[in-house]
Design an enzyme around this catalytic site. Structure first.
Site, PDB file in Angstrom:
ATOM      1  CG  HIS A  22      -2.091  -0.961   1.015  1.00 53.16           C
ATOM      2  ND1 HIS A  22      -2.823  -1.485   2.061  1.00 53.16           N
ATOM      3  CD2 HIS A  22      -2.636  -1.491  -0.119  1.00 53.16           C
ATOM      4  CE1 HIS A  22      -3.756  -2.290   1.578  1.00 53.16           C
ATOM      5  NE2 HIS A  22      -3.657  -2.313   0.269  1.00 53.16           N
ATOM      6  CG  HIS A 105      -6.206  -3.906   5.398  1.00 51.99           C
ATOM      7  ND1 HIS A 105      -5.307  -4.925   5.166  1.00 51.99           N
ATOM      8  CD2 HIS A 105      -5.489  -2.753   5.365  1.00 51.99           C
ATOM      9  CE1 HIS A 105      -4.102  -4.404   5.005  1.00 51.99           C
ATOM     10  NE2 HIS A 105      -4.189  -3.093   5.123  1.00 51.99           N
ATOM     11  CD  GLU A 107      -2.336  -8.590   7.522  1.00 48.72           C
ATOM     12  OE1 GLU A 107      -2.233  -9.282   8.562  1.00 48.72           O
ATOM     13  OE2 GLU A 107      -1.778  -7.484   7.393  1.00 48.72           O
ATOM     14  CB  CYS A 176       4.225  -6.334  10.746  1.00 50.64           C
ATOM     15  SG  CYS A 176       5.577  -5.716   9.765  1.00 50.64           S
ATOM     16  CB  SER A 204      -0.295   2.566   4.131  1.00 55.10           C
ATOM     17  OG  SER A 204       0.498   1.916   5.102  1.00 55.10           O
ATOM     18  CB  SER A 205      -3.531  -0.743   7.719  1.00 54.23           C
ATOM     19  OG  SER A 205      -3.947  -0.949   9.046  1.00 54.23           O
ATOM     20  CG  ASN A 206       2.338   0.159   8.001  1.00 57.36           C
ATOM     21  OD1 ASN A 206       3.282   0.920   8.130  1.00 57.36           O
ATOM     22  ND2 ASN A 206       2.060  -0.424   6.830  1.00 57.36           N
ATOM     23  CB  SER A 248       5.323  -0.774   2.058  1.00 57.79           C
ATOM     24  OG  SER A 248       4.201   0.073   2.186  1.00 57.79           O
TER      25      SER A 248
END
Length: 264
Positions: A22, A105, A107, A176, A204-206, A248
């Site tokens: 993402h 999401h 994932e 993660c 992007s979730s994170n 990422s």
């Protein structure tokens, strides 16, 4: 890396199901090189080569790829793959499985595909926990999306444990490490920095969790997809500026932001 290697070894045409990660910068970069991104395998000609994204894919995706005779290169993150294996083990034991994550999401959708519908209980909010109606005499397990907020996940699990104290907890390492390290770093940065800038894409979730974490700690925070979005106003009253990025995000974006601030 898998997309780079595939381009070097096989060349075009090359398809990727969903964004490889993402991050819009990387997706645009590979699109310019001729890589084609799709959401559904039926968009890909039979017999073509496809990379499955890092977020992981449900079993039916692999079945459809075989049916279409696609040459599959699987870029699923090993940590996500580990959660898939745990889901299959719990399902074989007929455990009631609580899946913590963000509905929709990529994932989350992939992991959910490994859990029979009758065993899966989705938790995204406190209200979802209040609505749980599980049999306390049957085994209960918990699985989580790997890119969640560490503190939020811990709080949700603690609340679930109050209702179901015998549940089987996910390993700590299911979150993660790249995500956890960045969240820990944000907590350090807010101690000394007046403002936090987070590089990354809004899907992007994170990356979103990093931005939210800085805000929760009472610091002004901005999420930037590129250095071009930076303005002097963001750091006008700051003596110290903290910079982080999603897991990422390529280093070049962070470097460009640092250089842009240096010219401010």
């Amino acid at each position: 890396d898998i997309v780079d290697l595939a381009l070097q070894h096989y060349g075009l045409p090359l398809y990727v199901r969903h964004a490889i990660v993402h991050n819009d910068y990387l997706v645009n970069h590979y699109t310019q090189l001729g890589v084609q991104f799709v959401e559904n395998l039926d968009e890909i000609p039979i017999g073509s080569r496809v990379i499955l994204s890092a977020h992981g894919s449900a079993p039916e995706v692999y079945a459809e790829a075989r049916a279409r005779q696609l040459d599959v290169l699987d870029a699923t993150c090993p940590l996500v793959r580990k959660v898939h294996m745990e889901a299959k083990k719990m399902a074989r034991r007929r455990m009631q499985i609580i899946l913590i994550g963000h509905r929709g999401h990529q994932e989350f959708v992939g992991t959910k595909g490994y859990i029979p519908e009758s065993l899966c209980h989705v938790v995204e909010t406190d209200a979802d926990i209040d609505a749980l109606n599980l049999d306390p005499n049957q085994p209960i397990g918990v699985l989580t999306q790997t890119t969640l907020s560490v503190s939020d996940t811990r709080r949700l699990i603690d609340k679930i444990k109050q209702r179901y104290p015998t549940l089987t907890l996910p390993p700590e390492k299911d979150i993660c490490y790249a995500t956890q390290n960045r969240q820990d770093a944000i907590l350090d940065l807010v101690k000394t920095c007046d403002v936090i800038l987070v590089c990354g894409s809004k899907n992007s979730s994170n990356t979103t969790r990093l931005y939210e974490l800085a805000k929760e700690q009472g610091r002004p925070a901005y999420m930037l997809e590129s250095a071009q979005e930076f303005t002097d106003v963001m750091i006008a009253d700051a003596a110290h500026v903290g910079i982080s990025s999603g897991a990422s995000v390529p280093q070049i974006l962070v470097t460009q932001l640092v250089n842009q601030i240096g010219r401010a």
